[in-house]
Enzyme design. Structure first.
Site, short mmCIF file in Angstrom:
data_model
loop_
_atom_site.label_atom_id
_atom_site.label_comp_id
_atom_site.label_asym_id
_atom_site.label_seq_id
_atom_site.Cartn_x
_atom_site.Cartn_y
_atom_site.Cartn_z
CG HIS A 1 -5.20 -1.97 7.86
ND1 HIS A 1 -4.42 -2.80 7.07
CD2 HIS A 1 -6.20 -2.75 8.33
CE1 HIS A 1 -4.92 -4.02 7.09
NE2 HIS A 1 -6.00 -4.02 7.85
CG MET B 1 0.13 -4.67 12.58
SD MET B 1 1.27 -5.81 11.76
CE MET B 1 1.14 -5.24 10.05
CB SER C 1 1.72 0.15 3.30
OG SER C 1 2.00 -0.33 4.60
CG HIS D 1 -2.35 1.47 4.34
ND1 HIS D 1 -3.71 1.26 4.34
CD2 HIS D 1 -1.81 0.36 4.87
CE1 HIS D 1 -3.98 0.08 4.86
NE2 HIS D 1 -2.84 -0.50 5.20
CG ASP E 1 -3.16 -3.75 2.94
OD1 ASP E 1 -2.00 -3.80 2.50
OD2 ASP E 1 -3.43 -3.49 4.13
C1 DX5 Z 1 0.01 -6.13 6.23
C2 DX5 Z 1 -0.41 -4.71 5.99
C3 DX5 Z 1 -0.08 -4.15 4.66
C4 DX5 Z 1 1.38 -4.24 4.29
C5 DX5 Z 1 1.41 -4.61 2.85
O1 DX5 Z 1 -0.81 -6.76 7.14
O2 DX5 Z 1 -1.81 -4.56 6.15
O3 DX5 Z 1 -0.56 -2.81 4.55
O4 DX5 Z 1 2.09 -3.04 4.44
O5 DX5 Z 1 2.72 -4.76 2.48
P1 DX5 Z 1 3.13 -5.25 1.01
O6 DX5 Z 1 2.62 -4.22 0.05
O7 DX5 Z 1 4.60 -5.32 1.09
O8 DX5 Z 1 2.48 -6.59 0.80
ZN ZN Z 2 -2.54 -2.52 5.77
#
Ligand code: DX5
Ligand code: ZN
Length: 228
Positions: free
Chosen positions: A66, A37, A9, A33, A175
């Site tokens: 996403h 947001m 990500s 990924h 995720d």
């Molecule tokens: C958070 C995102 C994730 C985030 C996960 O809402 O959807 O993709 O990057 O980060 P880690 O792996 O650090 O939990």
């Molecule tokens: Zn995500």
């Protein structure tokens, strides 16, 4: 036969050097990924279509977008048209998920449906014919670096059963808080696509992906071995 796939990500990468960061995992990861947001569906604000379009010109791996936004029906098809290879919308945000998922697919992308930790999977089984990937969130979406929520593990297992019953080739993605320590639990429960932000870009060398992959593959083999 399930294949383990690792999607780093970019949320945990250096946003001022996105193309370089994407390149550091291009030889070891399966997809990238990208967390979109809008500060409405989730409190945080990241990047949108202009930055994703720019990144598409540089990234060699396919992009998995996403969308953590309150109007996925309005925006998701545009990400697919721009060239994202998968576009995931949140069940909690979509007003017309069937139409939106179909628009994503007709633009040539794979369609994903995401559910938050408190959202049950069962009501969405009827939509399985419309999706290529189901994302079971293992944290409340919005921020990287949060602790994995163990309460989501039984849901991963139920989702895997429902997918098996459906019979299609739907990928089951997890995720949030996915790390060396939690990979095993997810893989044993039936996840096959692992998003990892901190565990990849927070590592000294993003090629840590290789080790994460072998951890997940070993865990995925475990239930079968036990049944021996
Ligand atoms: C958070 C995102 C994730 C985030 C996960 O809402 O959807 O993709 O990057 O980060 P880690 O792996 O650090 O939990
Ligand atoms: Zn995500």
């Amino acid at each position: 036969m399930m294949t383990t796939q690792i999607f780093p990500s970019l949320l945990a990468a250096d946003f001022a050097r996105l193309a370089d960061e994407a390149a550091t995992v291009s030889g070891v990861a399966d997809w990238l990924h990208v967390d979109v947001m809008d500060s409405h569906f989730v409190p945080n604000l990241t990047i949108g279509l202009p930055v994703v379009s720019a990144l598409l010109k540089h990234a060699t791996l396919p992009l998995d977008c996403h969308l953590m936004i309150s109007e996925p029906d309005r925006w998701a098809p545009e990400y697919a048209q721009a060239g994202a290879r998968n576009v995931t919308i949140h069940a909690e945000a979509a007003s017309a998920p069937v139409r939106t998922l179909r628009l994503i697919r007709s633009a040539g992308a794979r369609a994903g449906l995401a559910i938050n930790p408190a959202t049950p999977v069962e009501p969405y089984a009827d939509l399985f014919g419309e999706i290529d990937m189901l994302l079971v969130m293992t944290i409340e979406p919005g921020f990287g670096g949060q602790a994995f929520l163990d309460i989501t593990v039984p849901k991963i297992a139920r989702a895997r059963e429902l997918i098996a019953r459906h019979g299609g080739e739907i990928w089951l993605q997890v995720d949030g808080g996915v790390s060396e320590e939690t990979f095993g639990r997810c893989a044993e429960a039936g996840a096959d696509v692992f998003v990892a932000g901190t565990a990849v870009f927070g590592a000294e060398d993003p090629a840590a992906v290789r080790h994460l992959r072998s951890t997940a593959e070993a865990a995925a083999r475990r239930p079968a071995d036990d049944g021996g």
